[in-house]
Scaffold this motif. Structure first.
Motif, PDB file in Angstrom:
ATOM      1  N   LEU A 425       0.651  -1.326   0.070  1.00 28.85           N
ATOM      2  CA  LEU A 425      -0.064   0.153  -0.088  1.00 28.85           C
ATOM      3  C   LEU A 425       0.861   1.280   0.012  1.00 28.85           C
ATOM      4  N   ASP A 426       1.986   1.206   0.558  1.00 29.17           N
ATOM      5  CA  ASP A 426       2.869   2.485   0.866  1.00 29.17           C
ATOM      6  C   ASP A 426       3.603   2.639  -0.574  1.00 29.17           C
ATOM      7  N   ALA A 427       3.848   1.305  -1.283  1.00 29.95           N
ATOM      8  CA  ALA A 427       4.286   1.376  -2.592  1.00 29.95           C
ATOM      9  C   ALA A 427       3.600   2.232  -3.629  1.00 29.95           C
ATOM     10  N   VAL A 428       2.288   1.830  -3.478  1.00 30.31           N
ATOM     11  CA  VAL A 428       1.418   2.759  -4.340  1.00 30.31           C
ATOM     12  C   VAL A 428       0.931   4.024  -4.115  1.00 30.31           C
ATOM     13  N   SER A 429       1.106   4.295  -2.568  1.00 27.03           N
ATOM     14  CA  SER A 429       0.831   5.844  -2.471  1.00 27.03           C
ATOM     15  C   SER A 429       2.219   6.538  -2.653  1.00 27.03           C
ATOM     16  N   GLY A 430       3.289   5.823  -2.694  1.00 26.54           N
ATOM     17  CA  GLY A 430       4.584   6.812  -3.056  1.00 26.54           C
ATOM     18  C   GLY A 430       4.398   6.953  -4.644  1.00 26.54           C
ATOM     19  N   ILE A 431       4.088   5.954  -5.214  1.00 21.61           N
ATOM     20  CA  ILE A 431       4.082   6.100  -6.794  1.00 21.61           C
ATOM     21  C   ILE A 431       3.369   7.351  -7.390  1.00 21.61           C
ATOM     22  N   GLN A 432       1.839   7.220  -6.699  1.00 18.78           N
ATOM     23  CA  GLN A 432       0.941   8.325  -7.185  1.00 18.78           C
ATOM     24  C   GLN A 432       1.544   9.656  -6.534  1.00 18.78           C
ATOM     25  N   TYR A 433       1.900   9.633  -5.325  1.00 20.59           N
ATOM     26  CA  TYR A 433       2.528  10.974  -5.011  1.00 20.59           C
ATOM     27  C   TYR A 433       3.827  11.428  -5.906  1.00 20.59           C
ATOM     28  N   GLY A 434       4.561  10.533  -6.400  1.00 23.56           N
ATOM     29  CA  GLY A 434       5.911  11.023  -6.719  1.00 23.56           C
ATOM     30  C   GLY A 434       5.350  11.383  -8.281  1.00 23.56           C
ATOM     31  N   ALA A 435       4.506  10.519  -8.828  1.00 29.33           N
ATOM     32  CA  ALA A 435       4.149  10.949 -10.155  1.00 29.33           C
ATOM     33  C   ALA A 435       3.539  12.472 -10.247  1.00 29.33           C
ATOM     34  N   ALA A 436       2.645  12.608  -9.229  1.00 34.00           N
ATOM     35  CA  ALA A 436       1.979  13.719  -9.249  1.00 34.00           C
ATOM     36  C   ALA A 436       2.847  15.191  -9.096  1.00 34.00           C
ATOM     37  N   HIS A 437       3.820  14.845  -8.133  1.00 32.72           N
ATOM     38  CA  HIS A 437       4.760  15.933  -7.856  1.00 32.72           C
ATOM     39  C   HIS A 437       6.182  15.758  -8.208  1.00 32.72           C
ATOM     40  N   GLY A 438       6.301  15.160  -9.377  1.00 34.56           N
ATOM     41  CA  GLY A 438       7.428  15.145 -10.004  1.00 34.56           C
ATOM     42  C   GLY A 438       8.815  14.495  -9.295  1.00 34.56           C
ATOM     43  N   ASP A 439       8.686  13.583  -8.622  1.00 35.58           N
ATOM     44  CA  ASP A 439       9.518  12.932  -7.680  1.00 35.58           C
ATOM     45  C   ASP A 439       9.719  11.440  -8.168  1.00 35.58           C
ATOM     46  N   PRO A 440      10.691  11.495  -9.402  1.00 36.78           N
ATOM     47  CA  PRO A 440      11.020  10.106  -9.914  1.00 36.78           C
ATOM     48  C   PRO A 440      11.479   9.072  -8.889  1.00 36.78           C
ATOM     49  N   LEU A 442      10.597   8.646  -5.710  1.00 33.24           N
ATOM     50  CA  LEU A 442       9.630   8.088  -5.031  1.00 33.24           C
ATOM     51  C   LEU A 442       8.848   6.962  -5.856  1.00 33.24           C
ATOM     52  N   VAL A 443       8.781   7.226  -7.270  1.00 35.88           N
ATOM     53  CA  VAL A 443       7.995   6.196  -8.313  1.00 35.88           C
ATOM     54  C   VAL A 443       8.778   5.081  -8.361  1.00 35.88           C
ATOM     55  N   GLU A 444      10.240   5.124  -8.555  1.00 36.94           N
ATOM     56  CA  GLU A 444      10.978   3.958  -8.667  1.00 36.94           C
ATOM     57  C   GLU A 444      11.094   3.073  -7.569  1.00 36.94           C
ATOM     58  N   ARG A 445      11.109   3.943  -6.326  1.00 33.81           N
ATOM     59  CA  ARG A 445      11.063   3.149  -5.110  1.00 33.81           C
ATOM     60  C   ARG A 445       9.820   2.284  -5.060  1.00 33.81           C
ATOM     61  N   GLY A 446       8.848   2.931  -5.245  1.00 38.53           N
ATOM     62  CA  GLY A 446       7.550   2.119  -5.266  1.00 38.53           C
ATOM     63  C   GLY A 446       7.608   1.019  -6.183  1.00 38.53           C
TER      64      GLY A 446
END
Length: 459
Positions: A425-440, A442-446
């Motif tokens: 669940l944290d991985a999905v949350s990190g992916i959506q947040y990273g994608a929305a805020h331009g944080d690659p 977070l996306v890669e970690r998720g």
């Protein structure tokens, strides 16, 4: 403009005579009286330049003596604010506001024909009625800005009306430091601050300043992005964080109206991105396990009757993350949600909430570990604090074993299952947040976490 007269307007000067009291900073105001503009309203001591022979500092010193009787050394005059003002009648002028903290004499009414009262007022409790032009200058000064435009409209009152606030601060290029209210709060708590450095995390969120004072003493000043984070962090500092002793900062002061807190500094450097020899890494991760155990033992664990997996926003996060997921990721996450609903609840207690390498500091000299940033702290299952840390031991079973050895016990089978669900669940949350805020990152970690969970079933 050929053939036309150039626009000309007067320049006036305003004295911010400031003193510090036990309740905070105060400024001297006088009440205008008689046959003058804005009679009956409070205003700073002020006046116009007498002519081209007089500069603004000389005019300020002259007006201050004529109106209040105080004697000011030019070396004590500090520029504060410039306000370009237009009155409701259409007349425009430029006002230069100066701060003075040291003077000779006791302020008193020296021109009773145009002033019938004079007194000190707290900057955050200014009197009414007050001239809107003057209030615009003081408001700009309080926020740390250096210039404002204050153009009133025909029909506007001369007195300040919060419903008709025409003040528009103009940002200053290259100025570093928090606004005036935060500086004042900090200096009331720790004394004079001589240097400010913005050390906020690059991602959007709370703002953090490093404040350096006398004898190079250091504090951190944090302004939380919302009330929830503010209350969580302050509550943690006031309840269980002191049980960590020297391994965590100490809360110095809180300003609820600013959502701000001053905390002591701890030594060391963040472990985020740090490189150490393998043996040193194992020592550090062993200490991480010990610190996690200290957090979780800081208050007795309590049984719960409901679910302990945070399922409330998973569908929304999944929708936002979908285009960044790999084949089969969505089905895997949905299966984990189904699994979470059937898991037995775990005991709950204090958790850090964002226990990861960037919030852990290692001091090489003392071989000591410190933890910071408690704005996501809340009661929950202990395994919650290993969700983001798990990425740091991925592919390194020796680091995992070091953490568990320091923690003092292995995870129970139920905790292992909860940890896997929470990590997904944290991985999905990190992916959506990273994608929305331009944080690659977070996306890669998720995505990396989901791939690991799917291949091993373990975080």
């Amino acid at each position: 403009m050929s053939g036309e007269l150039r626009h000309r307007e007067p320049v006036d000067v305003h004295l911010i005579l400031r003193r510090d009291s036990a309740a905070g900073p105060e400024v001297l105001l006088s009440r205008r009286a008689g046959d003058v503009y804005a009679s009956g309203m409070w205003h700073l001591p002020s006046g116009h330049l007498d002519g081209p022979h007089e500069d603004v500092v000389g005019a300020l010193i002259r007006e201050a003596y004529e109106e209040t009787g105080v004697v000011i050394d030019p070396a004590e005059v500090r520029f504060a604010v410039t306000v370009h003002h237009r009155s409701p009648g259409g007349g425009a002028r430029s006002g230069v506001f100066f701060e003075v903290r040291t003077w000779q004499g006791t302020p008193a009414v020296r021109e009773p024909a145009v002033c019938d009262a004079m007194d000190w007022f707290a900057l955050d409790a200014l009197p009414e009625p007050m001239v809107a032009y003057c209030r615009a200058g003081l408001g700009t000064y309080r926020t740390g800005q250096a210039m404002a435009v204050h153009f009133q409209q025909p029909g506007d009152p001369i007195a300040y009306d919060p419903a008709l606030n025409r003040c528009r601060p103009v940002p200053t290029a290259g100025v570093v430091g928090p606004d005036a209210r935060l500086r004042e709060f900090t200096e009331r708590a720790v004394g004079r601050v001589t240097g400010w450095t913005d050390v906020s995390w690059a991602r959007e969120g709370s703002q953090v300043w490093r404040a350096v004072g006398a004898e190079d003493r250091e504090w951190f000043v944090k302004v939380h992005q919302n009330e929830r984070f503010h209350q969580r962090e302050v509550s943690a500092y006031r309840t269980w964080v002191p049980d960590l002793g020297a391994a965590a900062p100490r809360l110095v002061a809180v300003a609820e109206e600013l959502r701000a807190a001053v905390i002591t500094a701890v030594p060391g450097r963040s472990l985020h991105g740090a490189v150490h020899p393998p043996a040193e890494q194992r020592r550090i991760f062993h200490r991480i396990g010990e610190l996690a155990a200290a957090i979780h033992r800081s208050a007795p664990a309590r049984p719960v009757t409901g679910a302990t997996a945070p399922l409330g926003k998973w569908e929304r996060h999944l929708d936002a993350a979908r285009r960044h997921l790999g084949p089969g990721d969505e089905e895997f996450v949905r299966a984990m949600v189904v699994k979470a609903a059937a898991l037995p609840p775990l005991e709950t207690g204090p958790t850090h909430g964002d226990f990861q390498l960037r919030n852990l500091r290692w001091d090489e000299a003392s071989r000591s570990l410190y933890v910071i940033d408690f704005e996501r702290s809340e009661d929950g299952p202990a395994v919650r604090d290993f969700v983001r840390l798990a990425d740091a031991w991925a592919g390194r079973p020796d680091l995992y074993e070091a953490v568990m050895d320091g923690y003092g016990r292995p995870f129970t089978p139920a905790e292992e299952e909860h940890l896997a669900v929470l990590a997904a669940l944290d991985a999905v949350s990190g992916i959506q947040y990273g994608a929305a805020h331009g944080d690659p990152e977070l996306v890669e970690r998720g995505r990396r976490t989901l791939a690991r969970l799917r291949s091993t079933g373990r975080p």
